[in-house]
Design an enzyme around this catalytic site. Structure first.
Site, PDB file in Angstrom:
ATOM      1  N   SER A  93       0.938  -1.242   0.106  1.00 14.46           N
ATOM      2  CA  SER A  93       0.058   0.103  -0.098  1.00 14.46           C
ATOM      3  C   SER A  93       0.873   1.268   0.072  1.00 14.46           C
ATOM      4  O   SER A  93       2.130   1.175   0.661  1.00 14.46           O
ATOM      5  CB  SER A  93      -1.027  -0.032   1.176  1.00 14.46           C
ATOM      6  OG  SER A  93      -1.642   1.356   1.363  1.00 14.46           O
ATOM      7  N   TYR A 151      -1.716  -0.611  10.678  1.00 18.41           N
ATOM      8  CA  TYR A 151      -2.015  -0.841   9.216  1.00 18.41           C
ATOM      9  C   TYR A 151      -0.776  -0.532   8.365  1.00 18.41           C
ATOM     10  O   TYR A 151      -0.001  -1.322   7.591  1.00 18.41           O
ATOM     11  CB  TYR A 151      -3.177  -0.170   8.584  1.00 18.41           C
ATOM     12  CG  TYR A 151      -3.487  -0.384   7.318  1.00 18.41           C
ATOM     13  CD1 TYR A 151      -3.873  -1.811   6.946  1.00 18.41           C
ATOM     14  CD2 TYR A 151      -3.144   0.461   6.188  1.00 18.41           C
ATOM     15  CE1 TYR A 151      -3.899  -1.988   5.421  1.00 18.41           C
ATOM     16  CE2 TYR A 151      -3.360   0.327   4.773  1.00 18.41           C
ATOM     17  CZ  TYR A 151      -3.767  -0.986   4.566  1.00 18.41           C
ATOM     18  OH  TYR A 151      -3.934  -1.420   3.147  1.00 18.41           O
TER      19      TYR A 151
END
Length: 271
Positions: free
Chosen positions: A150, A163
């Protein structure tokens, strides 16, 4: 070794294994490679949804699609199910590690059990699957592994502490693994997408406020899935989308103090 990798550019009849294939980016990658004639092995926990995706893949490719119920947080299940794939279906040509989840919460408030689960799914599960398939790819003398990380693995922002930590881990793991496997004929490609219009945000931000704030900047998941499919058989180190996020990341590395100010600004801190 490059010649063997080039063989994957023709996906007709090749076997592509995808985790997190019941929805989101994993599902869309399955459709993209099916368009090119690939056989797919679809892995996720939701068996009913997997079967629906498999039927659509078979309609598209006019070839086989296999369903494997798999919880990537369970290392024993990974070992058992992937042994079944390799023995009963065949060697995997391309692996797409798409399983993962996030939760946008401040670190002082996040449940540490969720933190542990996120690392088990996003990082350790990816590593277990990768090791099993990479060993087989080395024996075959070719293969390609796509690890879905990501932009959050390059630019950390508030309320994404855990995350971002999992995605930073994936980027670092992939960078080292790429160096280890390249001489053995296996390419590792890291995919770093920004916000995409998928069901990821239903779990990461149930309120929906964050995605509403960035909706105009969000990526088409279909486009990212197409980029992944088109990168198969090439020595592509990374897929970064959108490109301006990669430019911001480069600036962040050169000017980290300014980067911290930018990352905490209203432009990024919309969670």
């Amino acid at each position: 070794m490059l010649a063997r990798l080039k063989e994957l550019r023709d996906l007709d009849g090749k076997l592509v294994l995808i985790t997190g294939a019941s929805s989101g980016l994993g599902e869309l990658v399955a459709y993209e490679v099916a368009k090119r004639g690939a056989r797919v092995v679809l892995c996720a926990r939701n068996l009913e949804k997997l079967r629906q995706v498999a039927e659509k893949c078979k309609e598209i490719s006019q070839t086989s699609a296999f369903v494997v119920q798999l919880d990537v947080s369970d290392s024993d299940a990974i070992d058992q199910q992937l042994n079944h794939v390799l023995k009963d279906i065949g060697p995997v040509d391309v692996l797409v590690n798409s399983a993962g989840f996030g939760l946008f919460e401040t670190f002082q408030q996040i449940d540490m059990h969720v933190t542990e689960k996120m690392f088990r799914v996003n990082v350790l599960g990816l590593m277990y699957v990768t090791q099993k398939i990479a060993q087989q790819m080395i024996e075959s003398g070719r293969g390609q592994i796509f690890n879905i990380a990501s932009v959050a693995g390059k630019i950390a922002t508030p309320k994404s502490t855990v995350y971002s930590a999992t995605k930073f881990a994936i980027v670092g793991f992939s960078n080292a693994l790429r160096l280890e496997l390249r001489p053995l004929g296996v390419q590792v490609t890291t995919v770093n997408p920004g916000p995409m219009a998928t069901n990821f945000f239903k779990q990461a931000d149930p309120s929906g406020r964050y995605f509403d704030a960035v909706k105009l900047l969000s990526l088409s998941p279909n486009r990212v899935a197409h980029q992944i499919s088109e990168a198969i058989g090439y020595r592509r180190r990374e897929i970064n989308a959108p490109l301006y996020m990669e430019a911001i990341h480069r600036g962040y590395e050169l000017f980290p103090n300014f980067g911290d100010l930018l990352a905490s600004s209203s432009f990024f801190n919309r969670k």
